[in-house]
Enzyme design. Structure first.
Site, PDB file in Angstrom:
ATOM      1  N   LYS A  98       8.049  -3.881  -7.743  1.00  0.00           N
ATOM      2  CA  LYS A  98       7.032  -3.037  -7.116  1.00  0.00           C
ATOM      3  C   LYS A  98       5.920  -3.827  -6.411  1.00  0.00           C
ATOM      4  CE  LYS A  98       8.412   1.160  -8.533  1.00  0.00           C
ATOM      5  NZ  LYS A  98       9.407   0.954  -9.563  1.00  0.00           N
ATOM      6  N   GLU A 120       0.949   7.239  -6.643  1.00  0.00           N
ATOM      7  CA  GLU A 120       1.640   8.020  -7.671  1.00  0.00           C
ATOM      8  C   GLU A 120       2.383   7.015  -8.538  1.00  0.00           C
ATOM      9  OE1 GLU A 120       2.995   7.187  -4.848  1.00  0.00           O
ATOM     10  OE2 GLU A 120       4.900   6.404  -5.609  1.00  0.00           O
ATOM     11  N   SER A 385      15.877  -5.222 -11.254  1.00  0.00           N
ATOM     12  CA  SER A 385      14.610  -4.803 -10.647  1.00  0.00           C
ATOM     13  C   SER A 385      13.391  -5.005 -11.529  1.00  0.00           C
ATOM     14  CB  SER A 385      14.713  -3.332 -10.221  1.00  0.00           C
ATOM     15  OG  SER A 385      15.143  -2.526 -11.303  1.00  0.00           O
TER      16      SER A 385
END
Ligand SMILES: *Cc1c(COP(=O)(O)O)cnc(C)c1O
Length: 403
Positions: A98, A120, A385
């Site tokens: 991220k 969000e 990830s």
């Protein structure tokens, strides 16, 4: 390397906002105006040498990039087939992919003169990355999180608050990611000093192309590392798909190559209505959060309730580029159940000493499913990830209940 049809469609989408019929800006005029401002800034800066140098510096010194690739020798030997490699996005600062995107977007927000950020978050990983980036740049930050997710991922709520972000509970509907996006969009349109840091390759244009652009570092690095360290490209690139950002980042590196692209969706408890969040495998085109894409919905077009063991994957839609890649057949999309993901989580922990995020465990589970059916010289590149520390409490609870 020849430029594929998929690459051409993507290049067009940077201009038009559409991947074939998917994408677009299905939003009120007021939101269109602020989105156009974001797009103008993105067009201005994405190839600007100073902007690129600043982002590259942050990738190196703040994220810890490049993230390595790792050959899972023990796991591959045990499965007796293809070689499994991991692209270690879990080793980034904060433990997931991220941060690649939040650094890019916040840098853009700064260039636009914005002073406040709104985001969000589902699992909390994007909220944490945005909170950290806001702290780094001295900007105010509000994060919306479904109330249900705030319970499931309490540690990430503390982490965000620790770094100075305000965490607000989204209280409507299922109280998960979808509702958090609704609240964040609302906040964005009502405050001219606000920049919306969107966490996945979804939403109205330019977010899908912008998030893809910043996450494509994953695939670019993985491609170069494969050539330099393995001596050739992988046969498969595999990644889990929530909204689709780590997967599109990975796929971006291999779109023009003879590499099979596989996106793995959360199959949850089973194929029934409300039991999973497999938007591409089980949904049909519709409009959600301002763009056209595959959406899980009932016969009347109401957005279906979604479920996955991993909070980061339970979103009823998926990024427009994936929808186009599915229709064209350039990428394949499959599902993995909760049980298979948990098995992969435990197996990687025991075999390689790497605790993967439950989200990433879905991608790994698919690699573990097909590896035994392939020759030993085949290579599967799996995007890991994120790391699984955030999921350890949930898994130990589950194991306790099983015992
Ligand atoms: C958020 C998240 C995902 C899902 O989001 P995508 O946009 O589909 O990548 C997957 N893995 C981890 C570790 C995450 O934090």
């Amino acid at each position: 390397m020849s430029v594929s049809e998929s690459s051409k469609i993507c290049a067009q989408a940077f201009e038009t906002g559409f991947f074939g019929p998917y994408g677009g800006q299905f939003v009120p005029e007021s939101l269109k105006k602020v989105l156009d401002e974001v797009n103008d800034a993105f067009v201005t800066y994405r190839n600007d040498p100073e902007f690129k140098a600043e982002l590259a510096g942050l990738f190196t010194h703040y994220c810890g990039r490049p993230s390595p690739i790792f050959h899972c020798r023990n796991l591959s030997r045990e499965l007796g087939g293809a070689q499994i490699y991991l692209k270690r996005e879990d080793l980034n600062h904060l433990g997931a992919h991220k941060i690649n995107n939040t650094l890019g977007q916040v840098l853009l927000a700064k260039r636009m003169g914005k002073t406040r950020l709104v985001a969000e978050t589902g699992a909390g990983q994007h909220g944490v990355a945005t909170a950290a980036t806001a702290a780094l740049f001295g900007m105010k930050c509000v994060v919306y999180m479904g109330e249900e997710d705030m319970h499931r991922q309490a540690l990430n709520v503390f982490r965000m608050r620790m770094m100075g972000a305000e965490v607000r509970a989204a209280m409507s509907g299922q109280r998960t990611l979808k509702e958090a996006v609704d609240e964040a969009l609302n906040c964005f349109v009502n405050d001219p000093n606000m920049f919306y840091v969107l966490g996945s390759a979804v939403g109205p244009h330019p977010y899908p192309v912008m998030v893809r652009h910043f996450q494509s570092i994953i695939g670019r690095e993985a491609r170069n590392q494969s050539i330099e360290e393995i001596g050739r490209l992988p046969d498969y690139a595999i990644a889990c798909v929530g909204g689709g950002s780590n997967s599109i980042g990975m796929f971006a590196g291999f779109l023009d190559d003879e590499v099979k692209l596989v996106g793995v969706e959360p199959g949850g408890k089973g194929p029934g209505y409300g039991e999973h969040a497999a938007s591409l495998c089980k949904g049909r085109p519709g409009i959600l959060h301002g763009f056209n894409g595959y959406v899980l919905q009932d016969e009347r077009g109401n957005v279906a309730p979604v479920y996955s063991i991993s909070a980061g994957l339970d979103y009823p839609g998926v990024g427009p580029e994936h929808c186009q890649l599915k229709d064209s057949g350039r990428a394949e999309y499959v599902t993995v159940t909760d049980a298979e993901a948990v098995d992969a989580f435990l197996t990687l922990s025991r075999k390689e000493g790497i605790i993967p995020a439950l989200e990433s465990s879905h991608a790994l589970a698919y690699a573990m499913r097909i590896a035994p059916t392939l020759d030993k010289d085949k290579i599967l590149m799996v995007c890991l990830s994120g790391r699984g520390d955030k999921d350890v409490a949930q898994i130990s609870e589950l194991l306790k209940n099983r015992a």
